[in-house]
Enzyme design. Structure first.
Site, PDB file in Angstrom:
ATOM      1  N   HIS A  93      -0.961   0.337  -9.656  1.00 37.29           N
ATOM      2  CA  HIS A  93      -1.677  -0.621  -8.794  1.00 37.29           C
ATOM      3  C   HIS A  93      -2.203  -1.804  -9.635  1.00 37.29           C
ATOM      4  O   HIS A  93      -3.407  -2.060  -9.691  1.00 37.29           O
ATOM      5  CB  HIS A  93      -2.827   0.070  -8.044  1.00 37.29           C
ATOM      6  CG  HIS A  93      -3.272  -0.704  -6.829  1.00 37.29           C
ATOM      7  ND1 HIS A  93      -3.687  -0.104  -5.659  1.00 37.29           N
ATOM      8  CD2 HIS A  93      -3.369  -2.047  -6.593  1.00 37.29           C
ATOM      9  CE1 HIS A  93      -4.025  -1.038  -4.775  1.00 37.29           C
ATOM     10  NE2 HIS A  93      -3.843  -2.214  -5.324  1.00 37.29           N
TER      11      HIS A  93
ATOM     12  N   ARG B 128       0.848  -1.189   0.000  1.00 43.75           N
ATOM     13  CA  ARG B 128       0.000   0.000   0.000  1.00 43.75           C
ATOM     14  C   ARG B 128       0.888   1.245   0.000  1.00 43.75           C
ATOM     15  O   ARG B 128       1.979   1.248   0.593  1.00 43.75           O
ATOM     16  CB  ARG B 128      -0.896   0.024   1.255  1.00 43.75           C
ATOM     17  CG  ARG B 128      -2.050  -0.963   1.207  1.00 43.75           C
ATOM     18  CD  ARG B 128      -3.105  -0.561   0.171  1.00 43.75           C
ATOM     19  NE  ARG B 128      -4.238  -1.482   0.125  1.00 43.75           N
ATOM     20  CZ  ARG B 128      -4.361  -2.492  -0.743  1.00 43.75           C
ATOM     21  NH1 ARG B 128      -3.413  -2.734  -1.637  1.00 43.75           N
ATOM     22  NH2 ARG B 128      -5.450  -3.254  -0.727  1.00 43.75           N
TER      23      ARG B 128
HETATM   24  P1  NDP Z   1      -1.566 -11.790   4.613  1.00 39.65           P
HETATM   25  O1  NDP Z   1      -2.476 -11.299   5.675  1.00 39.65           O
HETATM   26  O2  NDP Z   1      -1.714 -13.189   4.137  1.00 39.65           O
HETATM   27  O3  NDP Z   1      -0.052 -11.613   5.077  1.00 39.65           O
HETATM   28  C1  NDP Z   1       0.373 -10.502   5.776  1.00 39.65           C
HETATM   29  C2  NDP Z   1       1.789 -10.739   6.281  1.00 39.65           C
HETATM   30  O4  NDP Z   1       2.254  -9.530   6.901  1.00 39.65           O
HETATM   31  C3  NDP Z   1       1.861 -11.832   7.342  1.00 39.65           C
HETATM   32  O5  NDP Z   1       3.049 -12.574   7.188  1.00 39.65           O
HETATM   33  C4  NDP Z   1       1.891 -11.041   8.638  1.00 39.65           C
HETATM   34  O6  NDP Z   1       2.540 -11.696   9.719  1.00 39.65           O
HETATM   35  C5  NDP Z   1       2.708  -9.835   8.218  1.00 39.65           C
HETATM   36  N1  NDP Z   1       2.485  -8.710   9.128  1.00 39.65           N
HETATM   37  C6  NDP Z   1       1.338  -8.067   9.418  1.00 39.65           C
HETATM   38  N2  NDP Z   1       1.536  -7.112  10.337  1.00 39.65           N
HETATM   39  C7  NDP Z   1       2.837  -7.163  10.649  1.00 39.65           C
HETATM   40  C8  NDP Z   1       3.661  -6.451  11.567  1.00 39.65           C
HETATM   41  N3  NDP Z   1       3.165  -5.488  12.341  1.00 39.65           N
HETATM   42  N4  NDP Z   1       4.964  -6.787  11.635  1.00 39.65           N
HETATM   43  C9  NDP Z   1       5.482  -7.772  10.877  1.00 39.65           C
HETATM   44  N5  NDP Z   1       4.764  -8.484   9.991  1.00 39.65           N
HETATM   45  C10 NDP Z   1       3.455  -8.183   9.877  1.00 39.65           C
HETATM   46  O7  NDP Z   1      -1.723 -10.771   3.389  1.00 39.65           O
HETATM   47  P2  NDP Z   1      -1.515 -11.063   1.832  1.00 39.65           P
HETATM   48  O8  NDP Z   1      -0.188 -11.687   1.645  1.00 39.65           O
HETATM   49  O9  NDP Z   1      -2.703 -11.743   1.267  1.00 39.65           O
HETATM   50  O10 NDP Z   1      -1.525  -9.561   1.250  1.00 39.65           O
HETATM   51  C11 NDP Z   1      -0.587  -8.598   1.655  1.00 39.65           C
HETATM   52  C12 NDP Z   1      -0.959  -7.225   1.124  1.00 39.65           C
HETATM   53  O11 NDP Z   1      -0.691  -7.121  -0.271  1.00 39.65           O
HETATM   54  C13 NDP Z   1      -2.434  -6.858   1.209  1.00 39.65           C
HETATM   55  O12 NDP Z   1      -2.796  -6.468   2.515  1.00 39.65           O
HETATM   56  C14 NDP Z   1      -2.533  -5.714   0.220  1.00 39.65           C
HETATM   57  O13 NDP Z   1      -2.280  -4.502   0.873  1.00 39.65           O
HETATM   58  C15 NDP Z   1      -1.411  -5.999  -0.774  1.00 39.65           C
HETATM   59  N6  NDP Z   1      -1.934  -6.333  -2.107  1.00 39.65           N
HETATM   60  C16 NDP Z   1      -1.563  -5.540  -3.166  1.00 39.65           C
HETATM   61  C17 NDP Z   1      -2.002  -5.830  -4.421  1.00 39.65           C
HETATM   62  C18 NDP Z   1      -1.541  -5.037  -5.592  1.00 39.65           C
HETATM   63  O14 NDP Z   1      -2.003  -5.257  -6.709  1.00 39.65           O
HETATM   64  N7  NDP Z   1      -0.636  -4.106  -5.423  1.00 39.65           N
HETATM   65  C19 NDP Z   1      -2.899  -6.966  -4.694  1.00 39.65           C
HETATM   66  C20 NDP Z   1      -3.184  -7.750  -3.512  1.00 39.65           C
HETATM   67  C21 NDP Z   1      -2.724  -7.433  -2.272  1.00 39.65           C
HETATM   68  P3  NDP Z   1       1.936 -13.058  10.335  1.00 39.65           P
HETATM   69  O15 NDP Z   1       2.193 -14.099   9.261  1.00 39.65           O
HETATM   70  O16 NDP Z   1       2.730 -13.275  11.549  1.00 39.65           O
HETATM   71  O17 NDP Z   1       0.473 -12.816  10.550  1.00 39.65           O
HETATM   72  C1  OXD Z   2      -5.952  -6.027  -3.053  1.00 42.24           C
HETATM   73  C2  OXD Z   2      -5.518  -5.073  -4.069  1.00 42.24           C
HETATM   74  O1  OXD Z   2      -5.764  -5.761  -1.868  1.00 42.24           O
HETATM   75  O2  OXD Z   2      -5.948  -5.188  -5.238  1.00 42.24           O
HETATM   76  O3  OXD Z   2      -6.494  -7.088  -3.411  1.00 42.24           O
HETATM   77  O4  OXD Z   2      -4.718  -4.185  -3.771  1.00 42.24           O
END
Ligand code: NDP
Ligand code: OXD
Length: 311
Positions: free
Chosen positions: A274, A226
């Site tokens: 994006h 993000r």
């Molecule tokens: P998940 O919830 O599966 O994974 C999030 C990861 O971040 C986990 O490993 C989690 O740790 C870690 N995390 C969260 N908070 C913290 C913290 N405070 N400190 C350290 N690690 C942290 O999310 P996804 O992988 O499905 O998606 C990630 C992000 O990708 C989405 O939230 C979105 O913003 C972005 N995205 C962007 C897209 C684009 O087109 N640009 C498309 C899709 C998604 P833990 O494993 O310990 O819970």
């Molecule tokens: C998502 C994105 O979070 O498209 O799925 O960014």
């Protein structure tokens, strides 16, 4: 019995979703949120960036199913009722797309494409020394659905991988760090920092001057999470000072990025709109339909968002 389910999506693309739901799961009567005949009977809504009117129209919602992986937008929606459960898409075709996006950009730097592009602009012919992939260290901020997929994909190319998450992980061949106390160590050993964190109170502005300065000189940043993870002025400063060699950003604090933003012309910065990963129709519809069926049967759905932790 068919279940009436409203969907809120950008007007120009909602028809794709309506067609996919009609074809894949006829037992769900998914329709545009404004066409629902009995709003008070609706318990499940399918949404992407819903308006305030959406929540006002459906007073008896039990859950909203987000048409994306990130839930920062829906969680900070001022009209989202406390009692409504939020579900998100897990992977839904995004893992493979993220693998491609990050592999492409990691190789861009590892194989000196940024330098060769610059050389071509000056009609220069000079070979830079190659480096085995194992000597190029890639670090993932976030080892969830998408981060762990990217890490194992890049491992396949021979890169040295590490990752940082909230809870400690054990992943084959990936050096795993966890928690705020291990962040500095993680950052100090990374040549390409890839961000796939959710946006939460704890991760907002994490790509700031202090943290990015802890990366080795000449490191690169690739952020597809993000825009609010990144402090843009700090990135510009570190690119201009030469501490960072380059950066790729797929997400910006303000989207779309305005045409007069100086970021478009920032040397060393690659901007994409994006587009790193989109929710594919078929797996998303399948996941949502399975989740609605599970909730109707009193079972636990997948992709439950813990509202107090923000993801
Ligand atoms: P998940 O919830 O599966 O994974 C999030 C990861 O971040 C986990 O490993 C989690 O740790 C870690 N995390 C969260 N908070 C913290 C913290 N405070 N400190 C350290 N690690 C942290 O999310 P996804 O992988 O499905 O998606 C990630 C992000 O990708 C989405 O939230 C979105 O913003 C972005 N995205 C962007 C897209 C684009 O087109 N640009 C498309 C899709 C998604 P833990 O494993 O310990 O819970
Ligand atoms: C998502 C994105 O979070 O498209 O799925 O960014």
């Amino acid at each position: 019995m068919t279940i009436e389910c409203p969907i809120y999506y950008q007007e120009e693309s909602v028809q794709h979703w309506l067609d996919a739901f009609a074809q894949q799961c006829p037992h769900l009567d998914v329709k545009d949120w404004q066409q629902v005949a009995h709003p008070e009977d609706v318990h499940y809504g399918i949404v992407w960036r819903p308006s305030a009117e959406f929540f006002a129209r459906f007073p008896n919602l039990k859950a909203v199913l987000n048409l994306g992986a990130g839930v920062d937008g829906i969680l900070r929606h001022p009209q989202l009722p406390e009692s409504v459960q939020v579900l998100r898409l897990e992977n839904a075709g995004m893992g493979a797309q993220m693998n491609e996006y990050f592999a492409y950009h990691v190789m861009h730097y590892h194989r000196h494409m940024d330098r060769y592009n610059a050389q071509q602009n000056n009609a220069q012919w000079q070979v830079f020394p190659g480096q085995p992939a194992k000597d190029f260290r890639v670090g993932l901020l976030g080892l969830g659905e998408l981060g762990s997929s990217v890490a194992s994909c890049l491992q396949g190319f021979g890169y040295t991988l590490s990752g940082w998450s909230r809870s400690q992980k054990t992943l084959d061949g990936i050096k795993c760090y966890a928690g705020a106390e291990q962040l500095d160590q993680f950052l100090s050993e990374v040549d390409a920092l890839c961000c796939l964190l959710p946006l939460t109170e704890a991760t907002r502005d994490i790509l700031n001057k202090e943290n990015m300065s802890k990366l080795p000189k000449g490191a690169v940043i690739i952020n597809a999470a993000r825009g609010e993870h990144l402090v843009e002025e700090d990135l510009i400063e570190l690119l201009n000072s030469g501490h960072l060699r380059g950066a790729v950003v797929d997400t910006l604090r303000t989207e779309p990025l305005s045409s007069d933003s100086p970021l478009w012309r920032q040397p060393g910065l690659i901007i994409t709109p994006h587009c790193a990963a989109q929710s594919w129709l078929a797996p998303s519809v399948e996941q949502i339909s399975n989740n609605i069926d599970a909730m109707l049967a009193g079972q636990q759905p997948s992709g439950i968002v813990e509202r107090n932790r923000g993801y």
